[in-house]
Design a protein around this motif. Sequence first.
Motif, short mmCIF file in Angstrom:
data_model
loop_
_atom_site.label_atom_id
_atom_site.label_comp_id
_atom_site.label_asym_id
_atom_site.label_seq_id
_atom_site.Cartn_x
_atom_site.Cartn_y
_atom_site.Cartn_z
N GLU A 154 -5.07 19.79 44.04
CA GLU A 154 -5.73 19.73 45.33
C GLU A 154 -5.83 18.29 45.82
OE1 GLU A 154 -9.53 21.58 45.11
OE2 GLU A 154 -8.74 23.59 44.66
N VAL A 155 -5.62 18.12 47.11
CA VAL A 155 -5.77 16.81 47.73
C VAL A 155 -7.24 16.44 47.74
CG1 VAL A 155 -5.52 15.52 49.89
CG2 VAL A 155 -3.71 17.11 49.15
N LEU A 187 0.66 12.20 43.77
CA LEU A 187 0.70 11.85 42.34
C LEU A 187 -0.68 11.96 41.71
CD1 LEU A 187 3.00 8.74 41.70
CD2 LEU A 187 3.58 11.17 41.73
N GLU A 188 -1.68 11.45 42.41
CA GLU A 188 -3.03 11.49 41.87
C GLU A 188 -3.54 12.93 41.74
OE1 GLU A 188 -5.59 7.87 42.23
OE2 GLU A 188 -5.09 8.20 44.34
N ALA A 189 -3.21 13.76 42.72
CA ALA A 189 -3.65 15.16 42.66
C ALA A 189 -3.03 15.87 41.46
CB ALA A 189 -3.29 15.87 43.96
N HIS A 207 -5.69 16.40 60.47
CA HIS A 207 -4.22 16.38 60.42
C HIS A 207 -3.72 15.56 59.24
CE1 HIS A 207 -4.01 17.61 64.90
NE2 HIS A 207 -3.79 18.66 64.11
N ILE A 208 -4.44 14.51 58.87
CA ILE A 208 -4.07 13.76 57.66
C ILE A 208 -4.13 14.69 56.45
CG2 ILE A 208 -4.84 11.97 56.05
CD1 ILE A 208 -5.76 10.34 58.49
N MET A 209 -5.21 15.45 56.35
CA MET A 209 -5.37 16.33 55.20
C MET A 209 -4.34 17.45 55.18
SD MET A 209 -7.57 14.73 53.69
CE MET A 209 -7.44 15.89 52.34
N ILE A 210 -4.08 18.04 56.34
CA ILE A 210 -3.09 19.12 56.39
C ILE A 210 -1.71 18.58 56.01
CG2 ILE A 210 -1.90 20.76 57.91
CD1 ILE A 210 -4.55 20.99 59.47
N GLY A 211 -1.38 17.39 56.52
CA GLY A 211 -0.10 16.78 56.16
C GLY A 211 0.01 16.53 54.67
N ALA A 256 0.60 19.78 52.90
CA ALA A 256 1.98 20.24 53.09
C ALA A 256 2.93 19.47 52.18
CB ALA A 256 2.38 20.08 54.55
N LEU A 257 2.72 18.15 52.09
CA LEU A 257 3.57 17.34 51.21
C LEU A 257 3.38 17.74 49.76
CD1 LEU A 257 5.50 14.95 50.71
CD2 LEU A 257 3.49 13.46 50.66
#
Length: 414
Positions: free
Chosen positions: A6-7, A107-109, A396-400, A403-404
Amino acid sequence: MKTTPEVNAARLLKSVADFAAIGATPAGGVNRQALSVEDRAARRLLVERALARGFTVFQDEVANLFIRREGRDAALAPLLIGSHLDSQPTGGRFDGALGTLTAFEALEALADAGIETDRAIEVVAFTNEEGSRFSPGCMGSMAFAGVANVTDWHSVAATDGARFSDELAATLNDLPEAEISPIGHTISAFVELHIEQGPILEREGVPIGIVTAVQGTKWLEVAFSGEAAHAGTTPLEFRKDPMAAAAAAIVRIQGDIMPSDPDARLTVGRIAAEPGSINVIPGRVSFTVDIRHPDATILAAIERRVRDECQAAGERLGCKTVIEQRVDMPPGRFSPHVAQAIEDGCAAQGIACRPMISGAFHDALFVNRIAPSAMIFVPCRNGVSHNEAEFVTDDHIMIGARALLGAVVKLSCE
């Protein structure tokens, strides 16, 4: 896998703010030009955070910076993700940096969740994508893809007079922790997240664009040579006026090419007149033409049309016409497989997305020549970029980033 990665929203948003403070401008933007002191500070912060998480760091001979998290099979080529950290002189805080920081968050997630991927994952911060301090742009990705040789740029002077070779050496030496390796290594695929730099996603209310192609670009410089003469004493029939020729040509190409093709882009960005006196008919007038289109055949046809209109205008007005090509970059088609991995990741998380064509070129365009690549776009307010007013919402930062991360999980375990 032990769990679903998870982010970490608070961590990612703090990273964006921390990096925006490096080279921050009074108007809320960033001045962090390539190989500058500010660029080195951003690289150092990223390396410190990588080492604190136990990741490996290295850089190549053009100062592309890599952060590696190992996979279970060292024989597999790594998945590459990232973007760049440099900015325009009055740039925004998201262009480039957001792609690098969301990649590091991925990477951290994965590390937080204790997930071991099949292949290693590398985050890259490419050198000099913007081309604002040293020209051309995309130096790092071009060198990485074997499109250009770094030694060809050693004598290039920056806008502030610094030599590329000197600033490159200073940047490499500033990170002794990062071992220097040769330029270019095998990768399995590349994914780059970037702000859209246009209004489509925001206008349509779609949070993710999956970039399937990049427009081709041609830059022309057109010069009309006539005859300098007195503005007050030279009748029309005696004039050989290159400004009139330039105006006539620009009116024709501007009035027809884009209105007749919604995918076409044509821009006259710079005009110069010599001698540039208010009461002298110019002896020479030059202007630039930036042409873009996703179809190579149509792009070539537009170039021919521009050349024909300019030649005809010069002949009508008694001027010599010289047209030189400065850039010829063919359209790039990204990997359907990588694009599908992004779409699958979005679908699994209920994230709306749509396919897109990029009007600007990015590092992914060059990496795509050596490995399957694609891009993720997130909306930016009013499509504004290369501007201190550039803005991306936290949502939008979080959604991006999600998605990545979804694409990374899929591509690193196949």
